[in-house]
Design a protein around this motif. Structure first.
Motif, PDB file in Angstrom:
ATOM      1  N   THR A 101      -6.532  16.477  -3.961  1.00 12.77           N
ATOM      2  CA  THR A 101      -7.159  15.811  -2.817  1.00 12.77           C
ATOM      3  C   THR A 101      -7.354  14.326  -3.107  1.00 12.77           C
ATOM      4  N   VAL A 102      -7.810  14.015  -4.308  1.00 10.26           N
ATOM      5  CA  VAL A 102      -8.014  12.612  -4.688  1.00 10.26           C
ATOM      6  C   VAL A 102      -6.682  11.869  -4.739  1.00 10.26           C
ATOM      7  N   ILE A 103      -5.623  12.556  -5.148  1.00  4.98           N
ATOM      8  CA  ILE A 103      -4.286  11.952  -5.135  1.00  4.98           C
ATOM      9  C   ILE A 103      -3.889  11.583  -3.714  1.00  4.98           C
ATOM     10  N   HIS A 104      -4.288  12.409  -2.770  1.00  2.27           N
ATOM     11  CA  HIS A 104      -4.024  12.119  -1.354  1.00  2.27           C
ATOM     12  C   HIS A 104      -4.756  10.846  -0.927  1.00  2.27           C
ATOM     13  N   TYR A 105      -6.015  10.690  -1.358  1.00  9.21           N
ATOM     14  CA  TYR A 105      -6.761   9.468  -1.061  1.00  9.21           C
ATOM     15  C   TYR A 105      -6.079   8.257  -1.701  1.00  9.21           C
ATOM     16  N   HIS A 106      -5.597   8.452  -2.924  1.00  4.65           N
ATOM     17  CA  HIS A 106      -4.915   7.373  -3.641  1.00  4.65           C
ATOM     18  C   HIS A 106      -3.690   6.896  -2.850  1.00  4.65           C
ATOM     19  N   ALA A 107      -2.943   7.839  -2.296  1.00  3.92           N
ATOM     20  CA  ALA A 107      -1.749   7.481  -1.529  1.00  3.92           C
ATOM     21  C   ALA A 107      -2.109   6.608  -0.332  1.00  3.92           C
ATOM     22  N   ASN A 108      -3.208   6.942   0.344  1.00  4.43           N
ATOM     23  CA  ASN A 108      -3.658   6.139   1.485  1.00  4.43           C
ATOM     24  C   ASN A 108      -4.061   4.738   1.053  1.00  4.43           C
ATOM     25  N   ILE A 109      -4.868   4.663  -0.004  1.00  2.00           N
ATOM     26  CA  ILE A 109      -5.355   3.366  -0.480  1.00  2.00           C
ATOM     27  C   ILE A 109      -4.200   2.509  -0.976  1.00  2.00           C
ATOM     28  N   ARG A 110      -3.303   3.102  -1.739  1.00  3.63           N
ATOM     29  CA  ARG A 110      -2.197   2.327  -2.278  1.00  3.63           C
ATOM     30  C   ARG A 110      -1.285   1.791  -1.172  1.00  3.63           C
ATOM     31  N   LYS A 111      -1.002   2.628  -0.185  1.00  7.32           N
ATOM     32  CA  LYS A 111      -0.120   2.203   0.899  1.00  7.32           C
ATOM     33  C   LYS A 111      -0.752   1.074   1.707  1.00  7.32           C
ATOM     34  N   CYS A 112      -2.051   1.172   1.936  1.00  7.08           N
ATOM     35  CA  CYS A 112      -2.769   0.127   2.668  1.00  7.08           C
ATOM     36  C   CYS A 112      -2.754  -1.196   1.889  1.00  7.08           C
ATOM     37  N   LEU A 113      -3.066  -1.128   0.603  1.00  2.72           N
ATOM     38  CA  LEU A 113      -3.106  -2.343  -0.221  1.00  2.72           C
ATOM     39  C   LEU A 113      -1.710  -2.915  -0.451  1.00  2.72           C
ATOM     40  N   GLN A 114      -0.703  -2.082  -0.425  1.00  2.69           N
ATOM     41  CA  GLN A 114       0.661  -2.583  -0.534  1.00  2.69           C
ATOM     42  C   GLN A 114       1.011  -3.423   0.685  1.00  2.69           C
ATOM     43  N   TYR A 115       0.526  -3.007   1.836  1.00  2.69           N
ATOM     44  CA  TYR A 115       0.737  -3.799   3.051  1.00  2.69           C
ATOM     45  C   TYR A 115       0.001  -5.138   2.948  1.00  2.69           C
ATOM     46  N   ALA A 116      -1.227  -5.117   2.418  1.00  3.85           N
ATOM     47  CA  ALA A 116      -1.982  -6.359   2.217  1.00  3.85           C
ATOM     48  C   ALA A 116      -1.232  -7.301   1.290  1.00  3.85           C
ATOM     49  N   PHE A 117      -0.597  -6.752   0.272  1.00  7.22           N
ATOM     50  CA  PHE A 117       0.207  -7.553  -0.651  1.00  7.22           C
ATOM     51  C   PHE A 117       1.436  -8.123   0.055  1.00  7.22           C
ATOM     52  N   GLN A 118       2.094  -7.309   0.855  1.00  5.04           N
ATOM     53  CA  GLN A 118       3.315  -7.737   1.537  1.00  5.04           C
ATOM     54  C   GLN A 118       3.069  -8.893   2.503  1.00  5.04           C
ATOM     55  N   ILE A 119       1.906  -8.902   3.161  1.00  4.05           N
ATOM     56  CA  ILE A 119       1.623  -9.968   4.125  1.00  4.05           C
ATOM     57  C   ILE A 119       0.843 -11.126   3.494  1.00  4.05           C
ATOM     58  N   GLY A 120       0.688 -11.099   2.169  1.00  8.29           N
ATOM     59  CA  GLY A 120       0.096 -12.236   1.472  1.00  8.29           C
ATOM     60  C   GLY A 120      -1.406 -12.284   1.427  1.00  8.29           C
ATOM     61  N   MET A 121      -2.065 -11.169   1.739  1.00 10.18           N
ATOM     62  CA  MET A 121      -3.526 -11.158   1.679  1.00 10.18           C
ATOM     63  C   MET A 121      -4.020 -11.062   0.233  1.00 10.18           C
ATOM     64  N   ILE A 122      -3.239 -10.411  -0.626  1.00 12.53           N
ATOM     65  CA  ILE A 122      -3.546 -10.322  -2.057  1.00 12.53           C
ATOM     66  C   ILE A 122      -2.251 -10.574  -2.824  1.00 12.53           C
ATOM     67  N   ARG A 123      -2.380 -10.937  -4.091  1.00 10.26           N
ATOM     68  CA  ARG A 123      -1.202 -11.291  -4.891  1.00 10.26           C
ATOM     69  C   ARG A 123      -0.590 -10.095  -5.630  1.00 10.26           C
ATOM     70  N   SER A 124      -1.313  -8.996  -5.701  1.00  9.13           N
ATOM     71  CA  SER A 124      -0.811  -7.788  -6.355  1.00  9.13           C
ATOM     72  C   SER A 124      -1.547  -6.585  -5.788  1.00  9.13           C
ATOM     73  N   ASN A 125      -1.006  -5.419  -6.030  1.00  6.27           N
ATOM     74  CA  ASN A 125      -1.617  -4.192  -5.534  1.00  6.27           C
ATOM     75  C   ASN A 125      -2.470  -3.572  -6.641  1.00  6.27           C
ATOM     76  N   PRO A 126      -3.802  -3.642  -6.521  1.00  3.10           N
ATOM     77  CA  PRO A 126      -4.661  -3.102  -7.571  1.00  3.10           C
ATOM     78  C   PRO A 126      -4.541  -1.592  -7.758  1.00  3.10           C
ATOM     79  N   ALA A 127      -4.065  -0.891  -6.733  1.00  5.09           N
ATOM     80  CA  ALA A 127      -3.915   0.562  -6.846  1.00  5.09           C
ATOM     81  C   ALA A 127      -2.841   0.942  -7.852  1.00  5.09           C
ATOM     82  N   ASP A 128      -1.969  -0.022  -8.178  1.00  4.41           N
ATOM     83  CA  ASP A 128      -0.946   0.223  -9.177  1.00  4.41           C
ATOM     84  C   ASP A 128      -1.492   0.088 -10.597  1.00  4.41           C
TER      85      ASP A 128
END
Length: 354
Positions: A101-128
């Motif tokens: 279940t927590v892995i499922h939450y991780h997938a949501n958080i990582r995908k969201c933060l990856q989008y933030a990285f792609q549009i320049g809101m952050i410089r790296s994805n902390p979920a990685d």
């Protein structure tokens, strides 16, 4: 806004565009993580299947946002301190949630933060940079051939009879069973085509049935042989439906005439009915408790024990990846293990035998 400022600079109204002084990756333009992931969820609604979206929504709105909202972390806070994400995972595990279940939450958080990285809101994805919980290997209970034979006897006449037989013999998912239509049955060529599904999803707070003219994956769309016993059962069901329609008259529901699995009033059987009713039926008849989906596992186990290769089982069950078949469904029954043990004993040196 950006174009207007650039125009002003070009006309010497401004020396430098102030927009260049605002770095979206710095704290001078903070965006709360909870605000960002909520907006990201809204964006995803039009980009993914409704069933996928409802899964995202359950995790984000009911679990992720309630945890992070009181903490007021910005995207930049999350980027600089991946431990904040790790703390959330540990908090959920400490509450008793499973690693999966927590892995499922991780997938949501990582995908969201990856989008933030792609549009320049952050410089790296902390979920990685966090330690994802280790996936738990699921161990299901299955029925042996003898147990299935007993089940087929006691299930006769029960509303779940058709679903149980199709799950145990053909290994169909509940969405595929409920989604079966009469045009999927080729009585002449003795074939069943799995190509239509019915699933449930919670949309805007209401549980809704969604019919789709496709299966879970491309590999799930498959054709299986129509065995005589199943053909007899289907023809019997067809006659019963025709009779029920005549007896009920205008009270008979005509919305699902093309579906096979309907109740006496013509309403389509709900997918949830099978998973909810089946365990209760087993308890009432003092039989070993398994989930409805475990009938699919039982089917795979029997196919494997009777010599079918993993590739053949993969095609029968409609898996897109043979690793799924290998990891989940290779349940050898005890008699198969005994045979294997005897085969090994026969090649042992004489002085090691008792």
């Amino acid at each position: 806004m950006t174009d207007a400022l650039q125009y002003a600079v070009a006309n010497n109204w401004l020396k430098v565009s102030p927009i260049k002084e605002v770095d979206p990756c710095l704290d001078n333009s903070p965006v709360l993580f909870t605000d960002f992931i909520t907006d990201w969820l809204k964006m995803m609604k039009s980009r993914v299947e409704i069933t996928t979206y409802t899964s995202y929504e359950r995790a984000i709105i009911h679990k992720i946002v309630p945890y992070f909202e009181p903490l007021h972390y910005t995207l930049q806070d999350m980027e600089q301190h991946p431990k904040y994400i790790q703390d959330f995972y540990q908090h959920e595990l400490d509450r008793g949630l499973t690693a999966n279940t927590v892995i499922h939450y991780h997938a949501n958080i990582r995908k969201c933060l990856q989008y933030a990285f792609q549009i320049g809101m952050i410089r790296s994805n902390p979920a990685d940079r966090v330690e994802r919980p280790r996936k738990e290997k699921f161990k299901s209970e299955i029925y042996s051939g003898e147990e299935l034979e007993q089940l087929f006897k006691v299930i006769q006449g029960d509303p779940s009879e058709f679903g149980v037989i199709m799950a145990a013999f053909y290994g169909l998912r509940r969405s595929e069973i409920v989604g079966l239509k009469w045009d999927a049955i080729d009585f002449e060529n003795k074939k069943i085509s799995i190509q239509h599904t019915v699933v449930t999803a919670k949309v805007n707070g209401t549980v809704t049935e969604i019919a789709r003219h496709r299966t879970k994956t491309k590999s799930s769309c498959r054709t299986l042989p129509l065995i005589p016993a199943c053909e007899h059962m289907l023809k019997k069901m067809m006659k019963e439906q025709e009779l029920n329609r005549k007896v009920c008259g205008k009270s008979y529901c005509t919305d699902y005439l093309d579906y096979i699995y309907v109740n006496p009033m013509g309403k389509r059987i709900r997918p949830d009915f099978l998973s909810q009713h089946f365990p209760d039926f087993l308890v009432a008849h003092q039989m070993k408790r398994i989930r409805f989906h475990d009938l699919r596992h039982s089917c795979a186990s029997l196919l494997y024990a009777n010599g079918m290769s993993l590739k053949e089982i993969q095609e029968w069950l409609g898996h897109s990846d043979i690793s799924t078949t290998s990891n989940i469904y290779t349940h050898l029954d005890f008699s198969s293990k005994v045979s294997s043990a005897n085969a090994i004993v026969n090649i042992f040196p004489e002085n090691t035998k008792v």
